[in-house]
Each structure stands twice: as C-alpha cells, then as structure tokens.
Write a protein that holds these residues in place. Structure first.
Motif, mmCIF file in Angstrom:
data_model
loop_
_atom_site.group_PDB
_atom_site.id
_atom_site.type_symbol
_atom_site.label_atom_id
_atom_site.label_comp_id
_atom_site.label_asym_id
_atom_site.label_seq_id
_atom_site.Cartn_x
_atom_site.Cartn_y
_atom_site.Cartn_z
ATOM 1 N N ASN A 143 0.796 -1.233 0.000
ATOM 2 C CA ASN A 143 0.000 0.000 0.000
ATOM 3 C C ASN A 143 0.832 1.289 0.000
ATOM 4 O OD1 ASN A 143 -2.371 -1.517 -0.070
ATOM 5 N ND2 ASN A 143 -2.351 -1.727 2.161
ATOM 6 N N GLN A 161 -10.528 0.778 -1.734
ATOM 7 C CA GLN A 161 -11.677 -0.037 -1.309
ATOM 8 C C GLN A 161 -11.326 -0.839 -0.060
ATOM 9 O OE1 GLN A 161 -12.526 -1.893 -5.044
ATOM 10 N NE2 GLN A 161 -13.781 -0.149 -5.689
ATOM 11 N N ALA A 162 -10.110 -1.393 -0.036
ATOM 12 C CA ALA A 162 -9.692 -2.239 1.097
ATOM 13 C C ALA A 162 -9.520 -1.423 2.381
ATOM 14 C CB ALA A 162 -8.393 -2.959 0.748
ATOM 15 N N LYS A 163 -9.121 -0.177 2.245
ATOM 16 C CA LYS A 163 -8.828 0.649 3.434
ATOM 17 C C LYS A 163 -9.848 1.781 3.573
ATOM 18 C CE LYS A 163 -4.982 -1.618 4.253
ATOM 19 N NZ LYS A 163 -4.764 -2.386 5.484
ATOM 20 N N ASP A 240 1.663 -4.693 5.511
ATOM 21 C CA ASP A 240 0.913 -3.490 5.109
ATOM 22 C C ASP A 240 1.456 -2.269 5.858
ATOM 23 O OD1 ASP A 240 -0.641 -5.254 3.735
ATOM 24 O OD2 ASP A 240 -2.508 -4.844 4.829
#
Ligand code: FDA
Ligand code: NAD
Length: 436
Positions: A143, A161-163, A240
């Motif tokens: 990321n 979208q993931a975060k 991450d």
C-alpha cells in the motif's frame, strides 16, 4: 520454436499519449495496412493518461476504458482497438522492449521477439521515481503506491476499497501530490501531504499562488506538513504500511501512502546510441534525433523551443500530442520531398482538483506579478500571475478562468507584450490580457 521476427515501415515504441496522437496523424496522412506498429508494454490501446489522477479515481461514475482512449482528451475521436484494426495498424501490446539496436534498426522484446523498422518513433514517456530507489527504510511495504499507468491506478482503486475511510499520507507536493490528495479526500480519506519545500509545486507556483491552493486544501480538511521528507515506514505483520516516519521525528499513521516525487524520462534503451540533452533524447525541430530515421516525441524529447531559443524537455500532455503530430507530418513530408514548418511550441500546463482549475502558458521566469483574489476562502476564486522578464510578459497563470480568458492569457504568453509599469499591470490584472 524460433522467436517471432517482424518488419514494419514505421514502429512507434511506447503506447501512451504521444503514440495515440502519432497513430491518428499517420491515419490522416495515409498509412497502408501493415506499415505501422505500436509496441507497448501496457495491455491496452493508447489512452489519455491525465484521466488516471482525476476521473479514474472518482467515487461515483469513475472514468474507465474504453471511455478515455486517445484522442478524446483534446476533443478528437476516440480511437478504439477497432480503429487500429481497420487501418491495418498493429497494436503489439503487453510487450516490453528490453533492447534497442539503432545501428541494425532492431528492437528486441523481453520474450525474445524481434522487430525491425525503417523509421522509429520513440515514445516511451517517463517512469516514476520510487522511494526504494533511494533505499528509504520500509519503502517496499504494501500500500505504498505510485501512479503512472492503468495497472497502478487499479492498485490504488483496490487499496482505497480495502482501506475504506482510512488514513492516507501523500508524499510529494507536485502534480501527483496535489491531484491525488484531492482524489483521496473526495473518497473520504483522512489526508496528510508531506513535502520538503516551503510551498507546494515550487517548479511552477510562486508563494502567492501556493498560498491559495494550500489554504484551499486546508479548508477541505487536508493537513499539510512542509519542510521535511519521509525517512522510513512501519508495517504490520502482513507487510501493510501502518505509519510514515518523517525526518523531523514526527510519525504519521497511514493505511495508504501515495508517492509522487517526480518522473524520469525512459531513455535507457538508447544510451550511447543517440545524442542526449536535458535528460532526454536531443531532437531537431521535426523531432528527429541524431540518428537519421529515429524520432523522439513526448516526455523523452529534448527539442528546440523556438520561442525561447533553447533546447527543452516538457512532461505534459499538450506537448506529447503536438510533438507526435509534428513528427509524423515531418516524416510524411520528407518522403514526398516536401517539408513542414519548424515546431514552434508555446508551453501549456494545466491541472484541476475539487472545484478549482488552472492553466499556465509560457515561461515562469523573471519577476512574478500576482493579480486578483487569491483568498482561499473566496466563494469564486479568480487570480493569476504574470511573469515579466526584460520588460516583457513571458508567462501567465490563471485560476478559475473562462475559455475566453484562458485564450487571452495564451495570446499574451505568445505575444510577449512590453510592460512599462509593473504596478499598473498588477492593478489591471486580467484586463491587461483581454486587451492583447
Ligand atoms: P506516456 O507515459 O503517455 O506513454 C509511454 C508509453 O510507453 C507507456 O504506454 C509505457 O508503458 C510505454 N513504454 C515505456 N517503455 C517501454 C518499453 N521499453 N517497451 C514497451 N513499451 C514501453 N499532463 C498534463 O499536461 N495535464 C495533466 O493533467 C496530466 N495528468 C497526468 C496524470 C498522471 C497520473 C500522469 C502519470 C501524467 C499526467 N500528465 C499530465 C503528464 C502526461 O500524461 C505526460 O506528459 C504524457 O502522457 C507523455 O506522453 P508520452 O507518450 O511521452 O508518454
Ligand atoms: P513533480 O516533479 O511535479 O513533483 C515532485 C515533487 O516531489 C516536488 O515538488 C517535491 O515536493 C517532491 N519531493 C521530491 N523529493 C521528495 C521526497 N524525498 N519526499 C517528499 N517529497 C519529495 O512530479 P510528480 O508530481 O511526481 O509527477 C510525475 C510526472 O507526472 C511529471 O512528469 C508530471 O509533469 C506528470 N503529471 C502532470 C500532471 C499535470 O500536468 N496536471 C498531473 C500529474 C502528473
């Protein structure tokens, strides 16, 4: 099995903005089926790259291909893959050239295929400078993202979208920094920008111009940390990113990091084979390099800027389009024993984010003269700057201009009218441009 070998009369190496506009011009000028190929490491036909930091990242009704293939960005036709097929122009996609031998006119792909040509147009554009290039600790964490092509943009969309509703840190205060901070904010991220300079976009902005955009961004809730750089990153057990460590000792929490610390023209394939200048491939006013039959267009070209009597390189889309057209016209004219006028380019840069949009024409050298209302809290901000050198206006910046006003500032930058009284120019503001 023997590796593929193909010959084309014309090869465009690179499949970005310049390639798309060059292909259209070949189409206009007349190209026979099988004569022209575009070789690109990207998997898609040429598209308008500026969309990636703007419409592509909208939370609703986001731009997606095939919507922004070239040449829609300048009001032209959208060239879909079918257009290339109809014209017999080969799109050789997902193909990276790893070796270029200009002496034998041969390009070799990563898979070992060879392509020979009579005329080559180099349109490889730029690559992004990465923090891993300087060995910044933790810079390979997940990321920590860059933006140059569709694949990068898709990674960014997936990370957003993931975060969801998370914290984003944007490293760099240039074009990418400003446009991506806005995009992340619109997507409901908590955004902090970090850059080393005293104000954003110092390559172009004066302190007075930056005052507006920094205030405007702050009013949108974007935090700005100046005068320091990212010196390291923390990551969790999955790798991450979780935090950005700044050189001044501060630590910023982060779910996503976007890095925009500049680009580098992709000229490495041609090292030692062609003259270079200003970090690019040196060309004449027709974009032909020091090697006959080899042309360079777009970001990689260091061309004679007639207006300023100087060899320059430009990393903006308007020049990518126009240099491509000029090169193809020159190539076709030469074939029929004719010639075209020398390239006479007026630099044009622009950007937009949130509800603000600016344009700049000319050269940002000499004394700057700020005019208009640059209060970041203004309901309808409209302000600009002239640059005055040797008693003449050589550059103009305008935020919030109408189409006519933007045309007026372009005329000023081209005409370079004399200015006797700088105070009067400041007072006249846009009125001065309207009268030129
Ligand atoms: P471009 O980068 O468009 O294309 C190069 C192509 O060559 C790519 O397809 C690449 O994959 C391919 N390639 C490179 N090496 C290769 C190899 N060895 N083998 C095969 N293929 C290879 N400008 C502006 O004026 N206004 C704006 O708003 C914006 N916005 C903007 C947003 C973003 C996200 C970026 C990255 C850039 C901009 N720009 C911009 C800059 C503008 O997009 C840029 O100047 C042009 O795209 C340059 O066009 P080129 O064709 O030279 O390179
Ligand atoms: P840029 O040169 O515009 O900005 C780089 C910025 O990086 C500098 O202003 C500085 O603030 C910052 N910086 C440098 N080193 C740093 C460090 N170690 N830590 C933190 N910040 C650091 O480059 P960019 O914004 O990355 O853009 C890349 C390319 O894309 C350029 O060619 C640009 O012209 C193009 N682009 C253009 C537009 C546009 O014209 N609207 C939009 C997006 C991208």
């Amino acid at each position: 099995m023997a590796a593929e070998a193909k010959h084309f009369k014309y090869v465009i190496l690179g499949g970005g903005v310049a390639a798309g506009y060059a292909a259209r011009e070949f189409g206009n000028q007349g190209v026979k089926p099988g004569e022209l190929a575009i070789i690109s490491k990207e998997p898609v036909a040429p598209y308008e790259r500026p969309a990636l930091s703007k419409g592509y990242l909208f939370p609703q009704n986001a731009a997606r291909l095939p919507g922004f293939h070239t040449c829609v960005g300048s009001g032209g036709d959208r060239l879909l893959p079918e257009w290339y097929a109809d014209k017999g122009i080969q799109l050789i996609l997902s193909t990276e050239i790893v070796k270029a031998d200009l002496a034998s006119k041969t390009l070799t792909s990563a898979a070992g295929a060879t392509f020979t040509y009579d005329t080559l147009l180099i349109a490889t554009g730029s690559s992004v400078i990465k923090l891993t290039d300087f060995g910044v600790q933790g810079a390979e964490s997940n990321n920590i993202l860059y933006l140059r092509d569709i694949a990068d943009a898709d990674k960014l969309v997936a990370a957003m979208q993931a975060k969801k509703d998370g914290k984003a840190v944007v490293v760099g205060g240039g074009y990418i920094g400003l446009e991506l901070s806005a995009a992340l904010k619109i997507n409901n991220f908590d955004v902090t920008m970090v850059y080393p300079e005293p104000w954003c976009m110092p390559r172009l902005f004066t302190a007075g111009i930056a005052h507006f955009y920094e205030g405007y961004y702050a009013n949108k809730g974007i935090k700005i940390v100046k005068g320091t750089v990212a010196s390291g990153f923390d990551a969790d057990a999955n790798g991450d990113v979780t935090a950005v460590k700044l050189k001044d000792g501060r630590v910023l929490e982060a779910d996503i990091v976007i890095v925009g610390v500049g680009g580098r023209p992709l000229t490495g394939l041609f090292k030692g084979q062609v003259d270079e200048e200003k970090g690019g491939l040196k060309t004449d006013a027709f974009f032909e390099t020091s090697v006959a039959g080899v042309y360079a267009i777009g970001d990689v070209a260091a061309f004679p800027m007639k207006l300023y009597n100087e060899q320059r390189r430009v990393e903006h889309v308007d020049h990518a389009r126009k240099s491509a057209e000029q090169a193809v016209r020159a190539i076709k004219a030469k074939e029929s024993g004719e010639s075209v006028p020398e390239y006479d380019y007026l630099p044009y840069f622009y950007s937009r984010s949130f509800d603000v949009a600016w344009q700049f024409y000319g050269d940002n050298v000499g004394d700057d003269v700020l005019f208009g209302d640059n209060d970041p809290a203004s309901a309808k901000p409209k302000f600009g700057s002239y640059w005055v050198k040797d008693g003449k206006v050589v550059g103009v910046f305008l935020e919030g201009g109408s189409a006519e006003e933007n045309q007026a500032i372009a005329r000023v930058a081209r005409a370079q009218p004399p200015v006797a009284d700088v105070e009067a120019l400041k007072k006249a503001g846009l009125e001065f441009a309207a009268k030129v």
